[in-house]
Design a protein around this motif. Structure first.
Motif: not given
Length: 122
Positions: A1-20
């Motif tokens: 997965m492209n880290d730039a795409l993940i880094d572009s997430l906002g706080s709620r999206g990033r929190e959910f990503w990390d949790e999953q």
């Protein structure tokens, strides 16, 4: 997965990503679906903030009360998120009878922990 795409997430999206990511392993296709779910979570957050700031009802061009367009879009985004969550089997592993091996193993482990805890309490 492209880290730039993940880094572009906002706080709620990033929190959910990390949790999953901590809880489950995703193949490349599932990771793409998860990324879209995270983006939708960020959009939901923005739409909710817009509705909170502007209100549910706005004044139309003729001075009449009209529904804030963000309300309908919020509903659409919530429906899209629900479909992606089901597709990833994150909400309920038994949806439409589809149980992944990962979900079955997780359920078995949880049931074992519950039985062990119950046995220790007795």
């Amino acid at each position: 997965m492209n880290d730039a795409l993940i880094d572009s997430l906002g706080s709620r999206g990033r929190e959910f990503w990390d949790e999953q990511q901590k809880q489950l392993e995703f193949d490349p296709h599932e990771a793409q679906v998860l990324l879209e779910a995270c983006r939708i979570l960020d959009t939901i957050e923005e739409l909710s903030a817009a509705i909170a700031a502007d209100g549910v009802m706005l004044v139309g061009s003729q001075g009449q009360p009209v529904l804030n367009g963000a309300v309908g879009e919020l509903r659409q985004q919530q429906a899209a998120l629900a479909r992606l969550i089901i597709q990833l089997n994150l909400d309920a592993p038994d949806v439409a009878g589809a149980v992944t091996a990962k979900a079955a193993a997780g359920r078995a482990a949880a049931q074992k922990r519950w039985r062990d805890q119950k046995d220790r309490s007795a």
